[in-house]
Every structure is written in structure tokens, then in C-alpha cells.
Design a protein around this motif. Structure first.
Motif, PDB file in Angstrom:
ATOM      1  N   GLU A 183     138.609  49.438 148.428  1.00 32.56           N
ATOM      2  CA  GLU A 183     137.555  48.517 147.351  1.00 32.56           C
ATOM      3  C   GLU A 183     137.350  47.227 148.315  1.00 32.56           C
ATOM      4  O   GLU A 183     138.108  46.815 148.772  1.00 32.56           O
ATOM      5  N   ILE A 184     136.134  46.723 148.032  1.00 33.01           N
ATOM      6  CA  ILE A 184     135.609  45.705 148.892  1.00 33.01           C
ATOM      7  C   ILE A 184     134.906  44.762 147.964  1.00 33.01           C
ATOM      8  O   ILE A 184     134.190  45.044 146.960  1.00 33.01           O
ATOM      9  N   GLN A 185     135.491  43.452 148.044  1.00 36.80           N
ATOM     10  CA  GLN A 185     134.715  42.474 147.118  1.00 36.80           C
ATOM     11  C   GLN A 185     134.516  41.129 148.011  1.00 36.80           C
ATOM     12  O   GLN A 185     135.344  40.788 148.828  1.00 36.80           O
ATOM     13  N   GLU A 186     133.122  40.504 147.910  1.00 33.72           N
ATOM     14  CA  GLU A 186     132.820  39.504 148.801  1.00 33.72           C
ATOM     15  C   GLU A 186     132.207  38.317 148.093  1.00 33.72           C
ATOM     16  O   GLU A 186     133.094  37.370 148.081  1.00 33.72           O
ATOM     17  N   HIS A 187     131.235  38.866 147.258  1.00 34.32           N
ATOM     18  CA  HIS A 187     130.813  37.780 146.202  1.00 34.32           C
ATOM     19  C   HIS A 187     131.054  38.191 144.886  1.00 34.32           C
ATOM     20  O   HIS A 187     131.246  39.451 144.667  1.00 34.32           O
ATOM     21  N   SER A 188     130.434  37.537 143.740  1.00 30.70           N
ATOM     22  CA  SER A 188     130.720  38.043 142.387  1.00 30.70           C
ATOM     23  C   SER A 188     129.282  38.392 141.775  1.00 30.70           C
ATOM     24  O   SER A 188     129.056  38.482 140.627  1.00 30.70           O
ATOM     25  N   LYS A 189     127.960  38.356 142.619  1.00 31.02           N
ATOM     26  CA  LYS A 189     126.957  38.855 142.410  1.00 31.02           C
ATOM     27  C   LYS A 189     126.549  40.318 142.527  1.00 31.02           C
ATOM     28  O   LYS A 189     127.132  40.846 143.246  1.00 31.02           O
ATOM     29  N   PRO A 247     124.271  39.464 147.288  1.00 35.15           N
ATOM     30  CA  PRO A 247     123.251  38.394 146.902  1.00 35.15           C
ATOM     31  C   PRO A 247     123.832  37.057 147.142  1.00 35.15           C
ATOM     32  O   PRO A 247     125.201  36.973 147.110  1.00 35.15           O
ATOM     33  N   PRO A 248     123.190  35.765 147.284  1.00 33.95           N
ATOM     34  CA  PRO A 248     121.557  35.812 147.324  1.00 33.95           C
ATOM     35  C   PRO A 248     121.164  36.340 148.758  1.00 33.95           C
ATOM     36  O   PRO A 248     120.143  37.098 148.956  1.00 33.95           O
ATOM     37  N   ASN A 249     121.757  36.106 149.860  1.00 31.44           N
ATOM     38  CA  ASN A 249     121.148  36.246 151.177  1.00 31.44           C
ATOM     39  C   ASN A 249     122.266  36.349 152.411  1.00 31.44           C
ATOM     40  O   ASN A 249     122.024  36.119 153.413  1.00 31.44           O
ATOM     41  N   TYR A 250     123.354  37.363 151.998  1.00 33.76           N
ATOM     42  CA  TYR A 250     124.041  37.703 153.059  1.00 33.76           C
ATOM     43  C   TYR A 250     123.931  39.268 153.354  1.00 33.76           C
ATOM     44  O   TYR A 250     123.647  39.946 152.421  1.00 33.76           O
ATOM     45  N   ILE A 251     124.101  39.256 154.635  1.00 34.50           N
ATOM     46  CA  ILE A 251     124.253  40.869 154.829  1.00 34.50           C
ATOM     47  C   ILE A 251     125.854  41.178 155.584  1.00 34.50           C
ATOM     48  O   ILE A 251     125.963  40.237 156.409  1.00 34.50           O
ATOM     49  N   VAL A 252     126.310  41.910 155.099  1.00 32.16           N
ATOM     50  CA  VAL A 252     127.632  42.285 155.741  1.00 32.16           C
ATOM     51  C   VAL A 252     128.002  43.671 156.095  1.00 32.16           C
ATOM     52  O   VAL A 252     127.566  44.776 155.492  1.00 32.16           O
ATOM     53  N   LEU A 253     128.391  43.940 157.328  1.00 31.74           N
ATOM     54  CA  LEU A 253     128.925  45.044 157.591  1.00 31.74           C
ATOM     55  C   LEU A 253     130.206  45.323 157.596  1.00 31.74           C
ATOM     56  O   LEU A 253     131.353  44.649 158.041  1.00 31.74           O
ATOM     57  N   TRP A 254     130.563  46.506 156.694  1.00 33.69           N
ATOM     58  CA  TRP A 254     132.043  46.691 156.474  1.00 33.69           C
ATOM     59  C   TRP A 254     132.426  47.982 157.060  1.00 33.69           C
ATOM     60  O   TRP A 254     131.652  48.885 157.318  1.00 33.69           O
ATOM     61  N   ASN A 255     133.950  48.195 157.308  1.00 33.79           N
ATOM     62  CA  ASN A 255     134.302  49.669 157.705  1.00 33.79           C
ATOM     63  C   ASN A 255     134.700  50.191 156.320  1.00 33.79           C
ATOM     64  O   ASN A 255     135.548  49.872 155.338  1.00 33.79           O
ATOM     65  N   LYS A 282     135.966  43.732 157.013  1.00 34.95           N
ATOM     66  CA  LYS A 282     134.660  43.111 157.415  1.00 34.95           C
ATOM     67  C   LYS A 282     134.701  43.029 158.970  1.00 34.95           C
ATOM     68  O   LYS A 282     135.328  42.424 159.357  1.00 34.95           O
ATOM     69  N   LEU A 283     133.556  43.612 159.334  1.00 37.73           N
ATOM     70  CA  LEU A 283     132.996  43.635 160.785  1.00 37.73           C
ATOM     71  C   LEU A 283     132.165  42.384 161.088  1.00 37.73           C
ATOM     72  O   LEU A 283     132.613  41.744 162.183  1.00 37.73           O
ATOM     73  N   TRP A 284     131.318  42.137 160.381  1.00 33.22           N
ATOM     74  CA  TRP A 284     130.490  40.779 160.365  1.00 33.22           C
ATOM     75  C   TRP A 284     129.908  40.485 159.412  1.00 33.22           C
ATOM     76  O   TRP A 284     129.464  41.370 158.358  1.00 33.22           O
ATOM     77  N   LYS A 285     129.205  39.078 159.128  1.00 31.55           N
ATOM     78  CA  LYS A 285     128.449  38.715 158.084  1.00 31.55           C
ATOM     79  C   LYS A 285     127.508  37.953 158.534  1.00 31.55           C
ATOM     80  O   LYS A 285     127.574  37.284 159.557  1.00 31.55           O
ATOM     81  N   TYR A 317     125.898  47.274 165.598  1.00 35.97           N
ATOM     82  CA  TYR A 317     127.298  47.530 164.895  1.00 35.97           C
ATOM     83  C   TYR A 317     128.284  46.648 165.212  1.00 35.97           C
ATOM     84  O   TYR A 317     129.311  46.161 164.577  1.00 35.97           O
ATOM     85  N   SER A 318     128.090  46.327 166.724  1.00 32.54           N
ATOM     86  CA  SER A 318     129.370  45.420 167.342  1.00 32.54           C
ATOM     87  C   SER A 318     129.311  44.081 166.686  1.00 32.54           C
ATOM     88  O   SER A 318     130.026  43.288 166.844  1.00 32.54           O
ATOM     89  N   LYS A 319     127.978  43.502 166.690  1.00 27.94           N
ATOM     90  CA  LYS A 319     128.014  41.994 166.468  1.00 27.94           C
ATOM     91  C   LYS A 319     126.700  41.812 165.526  1.00 27.94           C
ATOM     92  O   LYS A 319     125.879  42.410 165.477  1.00 27.94           O
ATOM     93  N   PRO A 320     126.836  40.708 164.700  1.00 21.38           N
ATOM     94  CA  PRO A 320     125.737  40.472 163.843  1.00 21.38           C
ATOM     95  C   PRO A 320     124.453  40.198 164.810  1.00 21.38           C
ATOM     96  O   PRO A 320     124.518  39.821 165.793  1.00 21.38           O
ATOM     97  N   PRO A 321     123.103  40.441 164.208  1.00 23.37           N
ATOM     98  CA  PRO A 321     122.000  40.036 164.805  1.00 23.37           C
ATOM     99  C   PRO A 321     121.890  38.588 165.137  1.00 23.37           C
ATOM    100  O   PRO A 321     122.379  37.605 164.215  1.00 23.37           O
ATOM    101  N   SER A 322     121.510  38.124 166.049  1.00 23.21           N
ATOM    102  CA  SER A 322     121.735  36.811 166.839  1.00 23.21           C
ATOM    103  C   SER A 322     120.514  36.154 166.417  1.00 23.21           C
ATOM    104  O   SER A 322     120.597  34.797 165.820  1.00 23.21           O
ATOM    105  N   SER A 323     119.232  36.603 166.210  1.00 25.22           N
ATOM    106  CA  SER A 323     118.102  35.768 165.818  1.00 25.22           C
ATOM    107  C   SER A 323     118.036  35.934 164.303  1.00 25.22           C
ATOM    108  O   SER A 323     118.571  36.696 163.504  1.00 25.22           O
TER     109      SER A 323
END
Length: 1206
Positions: free
Chosen positions: A108-114, A137-145, A151-154, A190-196
Motif C-alpha cells: 500500500e502506498i500513500q503520499e498525499h491525501s488527494k 495532486p496537485p502537481n507531483y509525479i512520483v515513481l514507485w516500486n 518511493k524512487l523519486w518525486k 526510471y533512474s532519476k527524476p526529469p531534470s528540466s
């Protein structure tokens, strides 16, 4: 006697109903072949082939908003087996990854409550198959295993993200649909969050943008062609933020990449679909709906063909297929204005009301010829696309060109009379869209096809709550042979649904009443009574309906005859234990007592009769003693008659048989046993009344218990009587010991209490306004409890016992749940279920079993016949295997929904065919003729992009630039087109575009000179070397694109590719190699790219294998498959290679090598395996001409199976 077994153990299950608005987007059809759908906080798993629900997952506390099946794009073996993994996200921001077969949560994965906005498994990389990308939401992208929940990155972005889409051709590209526009990300990994922060693009709305009337002020006056195109463009894509009124109109519903062509994207608006070419950021196609048409709500682009499935607001699904650009009849001007998607088929619409509207559609990802529509009332409609051959009856003016069936099946060309397996998948139903400059295949072996949708399945849910539920009488030793666990549910629209709880399927739906059903009581295993009351008139009187329903025939009649109009409403009905009598209790009117067997009114109580608040029949009766008395009397009679009849000639045994039969029938009918019931009045006094035949006697009265409030319900079993009141007190009476015990539960009004069935089972189910409890009346203690808001998020509407250890609850989220006594919502194991139809889903099997089945179905070389019967005892189906192994593998991977297998075998079978044909053409084996790729009728579909044959790829790119050129609307667009044309070698057209630059443009001088340069290039030595020098300097100083263009001008495209690869521009290098280089040079570039893909930091070996397949490096592919431990795929591939004869060249070369070393026997052995080309060598060997020593072949050359030196 054979013991009869019946499945008494019912699985816990959930019968679901209508959907919540938040469930709208929660549906997905997986490669595994099952559909997952969110329904309130549970998730249904449906099997579309047999249209049945096979699992319901319950663990979420909030409404489910997204579900996604994990992709099957990996190699399956025992350590990574076929499995059913599903990720689901809910409105409180929790993501659960499920193991669907066992119904348990992996993590089970929980990051925010939206609410989760979007979810996707990363499928186009070989590193791990557990990666899950989510938008929080509102504006996060998270990569999970998704396996461990780590959590791998956000990464956060500036705007609110609504959804995202991955580029199916390049895993590093993705697009985010935000509240203001689109953000393109080109460095996703998948190894690191987008830099730009990505490239932001704003969509100026079609209405607000000036593009409708006059050209945008930014564009200088351009020649007429561009102006004409400008008026066709509906949407301008700008990099500046548009004005405020433009933003408010941005109602883009959906964005997705087209999986059928690279670099194309689709935007959906309610009244139009736009197709964008991302290289130009320009609209190249619009599918618009006319004024009176029904707006779109969703569109799904197909991968196998350039086609779109569209869902409209009225629930109609339409299929639109891209029109071929090579239509000869039309004028050239008209044919390439834009991509046109023609409507080819549509299904029936549904009746849309306030509560019934279409939510979402999903299509089968494996075959793309089935669609499922989710309706808000819980229905799932399964549509299948069928192709039937026949000439169309459309009028020729409509401009629809006929659709043809494909000329090949799984890479093998079809003969004119060969049997076609048409409806397997979309690409075996219709052939490819033709592109300009390509000759259409001969019409002889093409058949015109018409497409139509067929409704092949329907799943329906429960209607809207409230419900009244009642389980049929319990299982006993007497009824075990014909018992069915039926649950009757009365609904608010007056119908009664009867469910069979073994399978969970609807057994019967009966329309019984005209208003809401208030209660049900079974009077036998196959009939019940139900009552409904209409809404009260101004006097407070209603129309009461009491119906007797017989299930097998469906016959129902009004039990109370003409009575029922304008009287106080019925409060409850109670049937006695022996199902002899019925008490009907009214609100402000004395009760009625009926005989159920005859349907007669026994007694209507006097006006002075006390008001009833609660009533229950006693389980004690005198039926047994009555039967004994009757039997004794009969026996005495029988003895007497027999002694009289001894003189007569009639045989006594016959008489006794007759009398026996008579006595039996009488005992079953005429006995009226004595039964009792108790009830309480408003003061809490308990009355006891006895009924026997048609006499009613008043019994003892027990004064009220001081500690109890107004009694709301009574339950009686054995020697225990339980009373519940409106303040939440339970009073337990032990009638034998004459003791009573009051227990305050502090849960408010006791709504209902029911004893569990089964002898000596003293469990009691209690329902309150906010939940339910199970009590043990022997120990007088609570066993389990559930409460709204604490451990469940639904309110309970009705309760009953389903078996002696399971309860059934109806809840306000529209579901009916069968739960264990602990009342924990639990998913069930799929293998415990009793399904009516068997389900084909290999992922449900144990890993070992699934792989065994696959190996068994694949190849059976050990026996000459092909059988579908594993036991080999029943029958052997003698099937002639006409085709090749590839065909079987292809179909099998579809059957298993194995994505990576399917991709591999589609490409492999195509190129094995191709190179085998090439060999037959070049048996003459004259120097190097085997290099050329043969002109084949069928290409690999363009959705395979780089893997297609170069000639076809080149035509496709030219066609595309032609379209871009017609559509360009600004100087930037023109410049991009000119650059593309130069790279493609279309110099004349490029010069025309360069000369269009207007004089006030800063790059006017530059462009004019470039035009002169392009036209004057000659192949003289000095100019070539100068240009080459300039180009290399440009590249060294960071002007890579310009340098590459110059190299292409002097036909040094191979060098250009090398430079591009050195600077890491792999995709552009490959593109250029495909469109400009001859096969030998091109294959060098592609091989280098394949090596790059295999490198540890890129780790896309599976893609590299596909690239090598397209080059015909079959050896290398075999080696790589083996080294990656893909043993079954490697073995089958090599087998297929040998069958199609593409490995023979290697045997021949080896034979020559042996001959040059002087080993004649060895040479002869290998030459004998090398087919017809080997025969020539055999002749030479045995004529004794083997003296000429030949150069020992280098290893590289042996690797490419086709390049033989001689």
C-alpha cells in the motif's frame, strides 16, 4: 447408496450495483484478458469472454478513481511468472497493488491525501517490471516500486497535472496534460527524476484564436498554399501564454500519443478530435462532429491499425479508420489536405437518463477488436467487432474507399482460396492504410470487408438502493438434493432480484410491484411473499400490495385479493415456522392472520386489539405428536381392514400398499399443527397467542421489564427469546431457567435481530442505524461488530444470515455483501469459487501450470499430430498444421496476453518470411545479390516504426513531410519542412521552400544562399571536400543539425549518422539511416544502435533483439536470447529459422571453411544440410576440385546469416 454432495460452503462475495461519479475513470482492460472496474470503494474483476464477475477486491476506504493492470511486456518464466497484478488508486490518495488471484494486497502506498489523477506501469524498459508512475495532486509525479512500495523519486511541476501519456516509441518522452496546456518531457528515465521542467505548450482555444478568420499576426504574408491551410487549422499551438478568455475555453478532455505512428498525438475536445504532428507542433487532422451530432467523451487510438475507437455521450461507440492517401481517383491537391478518419462502424446507443449515462469504454489491448462500455448504473456492455466480406452498398459520392481484408496472416502471404481466420484481431480484419506513392496490391486476392459491432455480453449490477433482502430457508438434510442458496432482494422500483449465491449471478429478475418493496418472506424453497406500499395520500392512507410469487413459473398473484386500497401501510409480515400461517401487521390498524396454504383470512383482530410494535413466531409446535397420533390411528384401521379382507381373493399386500399411499398423502395435507406467536405493545407488555387450524386463543401476558424502552424487535430460537428496544438495550430471556438479562449496547435503536440457522446455533445478528453486531446468546457476549465511519464507509440497510456462519448485508453504496461472521470485508480467493462458465485465463493458474500449458500448446514435435487434449485419452484432434511455427506462436501469445512474446514473434515471423523469400529468389547465388530486400506485398505495420522495411519507411516519411508542408503556418514550420526534405534527399522541393522566406525575415540572406548551394552542388572533388570540412567544423562547434544537413547534401549520409551517434542522437541517426542509406551501410548504423541498446546504462535488450531481427542477424538473435536465459524462445526461434531455411547459408560457409582446411568428410556433412546451395558444393567436392584454398571467413560475416561471400 451414493452420498450426494452439495456445495454448502458459500464463498464470501460482493454483489455490486451502481457506480459513483468518482469511479468514472476507474476501468482498465489488461493484457491478461480481464477487465478491472472500480465500484465505490471495491474493485470488480470481470471476465469479458464469459461475462461474469470473478473477483471483488475490498480494502480501499474511499472511492476508487484509477485502476491499471500491470503490462505483460517481459519474458515469462518461473521466477517472473504469468500473474494478475493490479494497481488501484482512490480518492484519499492511497494506491494499492493487488495480487488479484488471492485477493490480497502486495503493498500500500500513500503520499498525499488527494485523489490520484493518473497511474501507469512502466512497460517499455527491461530494468524492472515493478515500476509504477503516479500523479499525486496537485502537481507531483512520483515513481514507485510497485512490489515493495518504496518511493524512487518525486518531481513537482508548476501547474496542476490532470493526466499523462507516454510515447510508445520512445520511453524517454512523455506528455503531461495540465490545467493550462501541455508539458512535454524529453528526458524521462526510471533512474532519476526529469531534470528540466519540460517544454510548456499552450493550446489556444479554437474559438478564441484569430486563426478562424485571418492569419495570426505573427505570421508574415505567406503564399496561398499556406494561407489555405491556415484556415483549415483549428487549433494553434503556441509557446506564449494565451489571453485570459482563451484559457477558460481550454476544455481538452484527453491527450494521448498515437501508438500506430511515431510522433503523433491526439487531443480530444467535446466536438472534435485533433491529430497533431509533434515534429511540427501542428494539427494535421481533425475529426469534427456536425452541429446535430452527439459530442465525444473519450477516444482510444489503436496500435495495430491507424484507427480510433470513440465513445459518444449517448453511449454509442464508433470506429473511425484513417483513409488511405493514395486514392487515385481524387485530385492530388485534395488527397493530402489532412488525415481523414472515416466512420466505419458504430454500435447502438443506450437510453441516457439522469441516473444512467455512459462512463468509460475500454478496448482489448491484445486484439483491439472488442470494446466494453461501462454504464453508471453498473452495467457492462461487451461489444465485439465483426468483419464480414461483401461489397458495400454506400453511394460512391460519400468518398469512402472500400476496406479490404489483409493479404497476409502472421507474416505469411495468404493464397486466394486459403481460409482466413478473420475475427482474430483488428489487423487480421482490415489491411493497412495505403500511403501515397505505393502501388495497391493486386485486387485479385483482396476481399472487401464490412465491419459491424455485435453485443456479445452484458453484466448488470444491482439497481439503486434501498434494498430489502431475505435469504431462502436454510439447508436441511431433507432438502439437500435440490437446495439452491437463493437471496431475494426487493428494490426501490418494485422489482425483486433473486441471486444464486454459489455463482453470484442473477437467477431471476421479477417485476412484482409498482412501488418500493418494503419486505420479503419466503414460504418455501421456491416461493416467497413480498409487500410494497405506495406513497401516502393526504389522509395518510396508502395502497398496500402483498404478492405471492412462485419462482420456477414466475407466477405471482395478489395474496390479499381485492384488499389493499386506501388503508394504513403494512409495517411487517411474519411467516410461522411451519410456513402455515402469516401475520400482517399494519401501522394504525389491528393485525390480520392468514392461512398461507389455503390463502384464506383466519382472523382480523378487533378494533380494541393493542398496537403491535414487535412480533415473532415461536419455533415450538406440536406437529410431531400430531403425526404420531395420526399414524397410530391409521395402523389400527389398516389392521382391521386386512383381517376382514383375508377371505377375499384380493391380495392383502396390494391393499396395504394402497392404504399406505393414502395415509401418506393425508398426513402431508390435512394436519394443522398448533403454532404460537408473541408480540409486544407500546407499553412493552408481552402477549402470547396460539393458533390451531382456524381457532385463535389468547395466552398469558407478561408485564414489561422496567429497564427496557419501547420494544422494537423480537427473535426466538429454542429456549432463548431476545428483545431489542429503541434505546439500544438487548434483553436475553432463558425460557427454561426463567431468567432474563438486560445488556445496554449504547448503539441506539435496535432495527432488526435474527438468529442464525442450524440446530443448536445460538448466534444472533443485530442491526443498528450505524452498523451491525453478532452476539452469542449462550455466553451472552458480542462476537464481532462493524460501525459506519470506524471500520467501514457504508451504512447498512438490511441484514440476514446466509448460512450458519455467514451473514449477508445490504448497504447504501448499492452493494450486497456476503461476509464471514467476523464481518471483515474480505476479497476471496479465486480458486474457491464456483463459476458457472469456465474462465480461460492462464494468469489464474499456478506459475508452473501456466508455463506447462504454454509449452504443451506451442509445439508437439514428439507426436506427429497436434492435439488440444492434455490427457491424450479422450480424443486426438488431427489438425493439419499448414502454417509455420511462427503462426502458432503468434496466436498463442495473444491467447496468453503475453505482450513481449507477441512483439517478438510478430517481427520474427515477418522477417523470417522475408529473408526466406529472398533466398529463393537468389538461389543463383551471384555476388551479393542477397543483400537486397525483396519486393514483398506485405509490410510490417508502421506501428513497428524503425523495424519496418526501409523502402516502406521512406515512403511513409515522404508522405508525412508532404502533409506537414500543406499544413505549415509560420516560418518555423516552413524551415522545419525544408530541413526534413533536405535530409530525405528531396532537394528541388526544399529549394522552393527556402525561397519562400520573405525579405524582412532575419534569416532571408542565409536561406537564399542555402538555396543556391543546394542547387549548384556538383560531385566535383574540391567542392565535396570543402563542404565536408565545413560540415565537420560545424559539428565540432555545436551546430550538429546544420552539419548533418551538409553531409547529406553531398551523399555522405553514413558519416552524418556516425556523427549523430557519437553525439548521442541515436534516434535521429537511425531515422536518417532508414531513409537515406543503402542496406549495407544502414545495417551498420542499426547494429551499432543495437549494441548501444544492450549497454548496461540503457538496458533495452528486448528492443535490440527486435532491431537485429529486422536486419536478418538471426544468429546474433539466437545467441542473445540464449544469453538472456530466454531458453524456450531461443529454441523455438532457432527451430523456426531452420524450417524457413535462413540458417542454411551459415552451414554452407562452414562447409567451405572445412573444405579449405582439407576436411572433406566434415565439409560434405555440412554441405548436405545446406539445402540446394549445398548440392553445388557437394558436386565440387566429389569431382575432386576442392583444391583451391579460400580465404577463411571473418566472424562478423558468419554472424549475418545472409551475407555469404560467394
Amino acid at each position: 447408496m451414493i452420498p450426494y454432495t452439495v456445495n454448502i460452503k458459500l464463498a464470501a462475495r460482493t454483489l455490486t450495483g451502481t457506480l459513483n461519479l468518482q469511479n468514472k475513470t476507474a476501468v482498465d482492460w489488461g493484457w491478461q484478458g480481464l477487465i478491472a472496474q472500480g465500484c465505490h470503494s471495491s474493485i470488480l474483476i470481470m471476465d469479458p469472454k464469459t461475462a461474469q464477475t470473478i473477483q471483488v477486491l475490498e480494502r480501499h476506504k474511499a472511492n476508487v478513481v484509477k485502476v491499471k493492470w500491470s503490462r505483460e511486456n517481459y519474458y515469462h518464466n518461473l521466477s517472473s511468472p504469468y500473474c494478475l497484478r493490479l494497481a488501484s488508486g482512490d480518492a484519499s490518495g492511497k494506491i494499492i497493488v493487488w495480487d488479484v488471484v488471492s485477493g490480497t494486497a502486495h503493498c500500500e502506498i500513500q503520499e498525499h491525501s488527494k485523489p490520484i489523477q493518473d497511474l501507469e506501469w512502466l512497460w517499455n524498459q527491461d530494468a524492472s517490471r515493478d515500476l509504477l508512475l503516479a500523479v499525486h495532486p496537485p502537481n507531483y509525479i512520483v515513481l514507485w516500486n510497485g512490489d515493495t512500495g518504496t518511493k524512487l523519486w518525486k518531481k513537482s511541476y508548476a501547474e496542476n497535472i490532470l493526466s499523462f501519456s507516454f510515447d510508445p516509441f520512445d520511453p524517454s518522452n512523455m506528455a503531461l496534460l495540465t490545467s493550462e496546456g501541455i508539458v512535454f518531457i524529453t528526458d524521462f528515465s526510471y533512474s532519476k527524476p526529469p531534470s528540466s521542467a519540460g517544454k510548456k505548450v499552450y493550446i489556444a482555444s479554437p474559438h478564441a484564436s484569430p486563426a478562424h478568420t485571418k492569419p495570426a499576426p505573427a505570421a508574415a504574408p505567406a503564399p496561398t498554399g499556406a494561407k489555405k491551410a491556415l484556415n483549415k487549422v483549428k487549433v494553434l499551438i503556441t509557446n506564449e501564454k494565451p489571453t485570459a478568455e482563451a484559457v477558460t475555453l481550454n476544455d481538452c478532455l484527453q491527450l494521448s500519443y498515437l501508438p500506430s505512428k511515431r510522433n503523433h498525438m491526439l487531443l480530444l475536445y467535446p466536438r472534435e478530435i485533433l491529430i497533431l504532428d509533434l515534429e511540427l507542433s501542428q494539427t494535421v487532422g481533425v475529426v469534427a462532429i456536425e452541429r446535430s451530432g452527439v459530442p465525444f467523451t473519450q477516444v482510444i487510438p489503436c496500435a495495430q491499425r491507424d484507427a480510433l475507437y470513440c465513445l459518444h455521450e449517448n453511449g454509442c461507440i464508433t470506429l473511425r479508420v484513417c483513409r488511405s492517401t493514395s486514392a487515385q481517383e481524387e485530385a492530388a491537391e485534395q488527397s493530402v489536405q489532412e488525415l481523414v478518419y472515416d466512420l466505419r462502424s458504430q454500435c447502438d446507443a443506450i437510453r441516457v437518463t439522469k441516473t444512467v449515462r455512459p462512463y468509460r469504454m475500454v478496448i482489448c489491448p491484445v486484439n483491439e477488436n472488442k470494446a466494453a462500455l461501462m454504464v453508471s448504473d453498473g452495467r457492462v456492455m461487451l461489444w465485439e467487432l465483426k468483419a464480414h466480406t461483401g461489397r458495400s452498398v454506400v453511394n460512391p459520392s460519400s468518398g469512402l474507399s472500400p476496406l479490404y481484408s489483409p493479404v497476409s496472416f502472421c507474416g505469411a502471404p495468404l493464397g486466394p482460396n486459403q481460409k482466413r481466420i478473420q475475427d482474430l484481431s483488428l489487423n487480421s480484419m482490415i489491411s493497412q492504410t495505403l500511403i501515397a506513392g505505393e502501388a495497391p496490391p493486386p485486387s485479385s486476392n483482396q476481399q472487401e470487408v464490412q465491419l459491424k459491432f455485435l453485443l456479445t455480453g452484458l453484466l448488470s449490477g444491482l439497481p439503486l438502493p434501498p434494498f430489502a433482502i431475505r435469504m431462502c430457508p436454510p439447508l436441511t438434510t431433507k432438502n439437500i438434493s435440490h437446495y439452491q442458496p437463493l437471496l431475494a432482494a426487493g428494490t426501490s422500483n418494485g422489482s425483486v432480484l433473486v441471486y444464486n449465491l454459489t455463482s453470484g449471478l442473477l437467477h431471476k429478475e421479477l417485476s412484482v410491484h409498482s412501488c418500493e418493496v418494503r419486505g420479503l418472506e419466503w414460504v418455501s424453497l421456491t416461493s416467497f411473499l413480498s409487500f410494497a406500499t405506495s406513497s401516502p395520500n393526504n389522509m395518510g392512507l396508502v395502497r398496500n400490495e402483498l404478492q405471492h410469487v412462485d419462482l420456477p413459473t414466475g407466477r405471482c398473484f395478489a395474496f390479499r385479493g381485492e384488499r389493499g386500497n386506501d388503508e394504513p401501510p403494512i409495517e411487517m409480515i411474519k411467516v410461522s415456522h411451519l410456513k402455515q400461517y402469516l401475520v400482517v401487521v399494519f401501522r394504525d390498524k389491528p393485525l390480520e392472520l392468514w392461512d398461507i396454504r389455503t390463502g384464506t383470512l383466519l382472523r382480523e383482530m378487533a378494533k380494541s386489539f393493542p398496537t403491535v410494535t414487535a412480533l415473532e413466531w415461536s419455533p415450538s409446535h406440536n406437529l410431531k405428536s400430531l403425526k404420531k397420533k395420526q399414524m397410530a390411528a391409521r395402523e389400527a384401521m389398516a389392521r382391521q381392514t386386512v383381517s376382514d379382507a383375508e377371505q377375499s381373493s384380493v391380495e392383502s399386500s396390494v391393499i396395504s400398499l394402497l392404504q399406505d399411499a393414502e395415509s401418506k398423502s393425508e398426513t402431508s395435507q390435512a394436519i394443522s399443527a398448533r403454532e404460537h406467536f408473541v408480540f409486544t405493545d407500546t407499553d412493552g407488555q408481552v402477549y402470547h397467542i396460539t393458533v390451531e387450524g382456524n381457532t385463535v386463543k389468547d395466552g398469558a401476558r407478561i408485564p414489561p421489564d422496567g429497564s427496557m424502552g419501547s420494544i422494537a424487535c423480537i427473535a426466538w430460537k429454542g429456549d432463548t427469546l431476545v428483545l431489542g428496544d429503541v434505546d439500544g438495550n438487548l434483553n436475553f430471556w432463558d425460557l427454561k431457567a426463567r431468567l432474563s438479562r438486560g445488556i445496554p449496547t449504547h448503539r441506539g435503536w435496535v432495527k432488526k435481530i435474527r438468529f442464525a440457522p442450524g440446530k443448536g446455533n445460538q448466534k444472533l445478528l443485530v442491526m443498528y442505524t450505524d452498523g451491525a453486531e453478532v452476539w452469542d446468546t449462550k455466553e451472552v457476549q458480542m462476537v464481532s461488530s462493524m460501525r459506519f465511519g470506524r471500520n467501514v464507509n457504508y451504512r447498512i440497510l438490511d441484514i440476514d444470515w446466509c448460512t450458519s456462519d455467514k451473514v449477508v448485508l445490504a448497504s447504501d453504496d448499492g452493494c450486497v455483501r456476503v461476509l464471514e461472521m467476523a464481518m471483515k470485508s474480505a476479497s476471496y480467493r479465486m480458486d474457491e469459487q464456483d463459476l458457472t462458465d469456465p474462465v480461460w485465463c492462464p494468469s489464474l493458474l499456478l506459475p508452473r501450470a501456466a508455463l506447462t500449458l504454454k509449452a504443451f500448446l506451442l509445439l508437439q514435435p514428439w507426436s506427429g499430430t497436434f492435439t488440444m487434449d492434455i490427457t491424450q485419452v479422450d480424443y486426438n484432434e488431427k489438425v493439419e498444421i499448414k502454417g509455420l511455427i511462427q503462426e502458432q506462436l503468434n496466436s498463442l501469445s495473444k491467447l496468453f496476453g503475453d505482450e513481449s512474446d507477441l512483439n517478438f514473434w510478430t517481427v520474427a515471423s515477418h522477417y523470417l518470411q522475408l529473408f526466406a523469400q529472398a533466398r529463393q529468389l537468389s538461389v543463383t547465388s551471384e555476388g551479393g545479390s542477397e543483400e537486397t530486400q525483396p519486393p514483398s506485398q506485405n509490410h510490417l505495420d508502421i506501428c513497428h516504426d524503425i523495424l519496418c522495411e526501409s523502402s516502406y519507411f521512406q515512403k511513409f516519411q515522404l508522405d508525412r513531410v508532404h502533409l506537414q508542408e500543406v499544413k505549415r503556418s509560420s516560418y518555423e514550420h516552413t524551415k522545419k519542412c525544408a530541413d526534413q526534405l533536405l535530409l530525405l534527399g528531396q532537394t528541388d522541393r526544399a529549394v522552393q521552400l527556402l525561397l519562400e522566406t520573405s525579405a524582412d525575415n532575419p534569416s532571408y540572406y542565409c536561406d537564399s544562399l542555402k538555396a543556391c548551394l543546394v542547387t549548384t552542388i556538383t560531385s566535383s572533388g574540391p567542392s565535396q571536400s570543402t563542404i565536408k570540412l565545413v560540415a565537420t567544423n560545424m559539428i565540432a562547434n555545436g551546430k550538429l543539425a546544420e552539419g548533418v544537413q551538409l553531409l547529406c547534401l553531398i551523399d555522405k549520409a553514413a558519416d552524418a549518422c556516425r556523427y549523430l551517434q557519437t553525439y548521442g542522437e541515436w534516434n535521429r541517426a537511425v531515422w536518417l539511416a532508414k531513409v537515406r542509406l543503402n542496406p549495407a551501410e544502414g545495417s551498420d548504423v542499426l547494429k551499432r544502435w543495437a549494441e548501444h541498446l544492450c549497454s548496461p546504462q540503457v538496458n533495452q535488450k528486448s528492443k535490440a533483439i527486435l532491431v537485429l531481427l529486422s536486419l536478418g542477424c538471426f544468429y546474433k538473435v539466437g545467441e542473445m536470447l540464449h544469453s538472456m536465459r530466454y531458453f524456450d524462445r531461443a529454441a523455438l526461434f532457432i527451430e523456426a529459422c531452420l524450417k524457413s531455411g535462413v540458417m542454411e547459408a551459415a552451414f554452407l560457409d562452414y562447409a567451405r571453411l572445412l573444405r579449405s582446411l582439407g576436411l572433406r568428410e566434415g565439409a560434405a556433412l555440412w554441405a548436405s544440410r545446406a539445402g540446394s546451395a549445398g548440392e553445388q558444393l557437394m558436386e565440387e567436392l566429389f569431382q575432386g576440385e576442392g583444391g583451391v584454398p579460400e580465404a577463411v571467413l571473418g566472424e562478423d560475416e558468419v554472424e549475418v546469416g545472409l551475407e555469404s561471400t560467394e
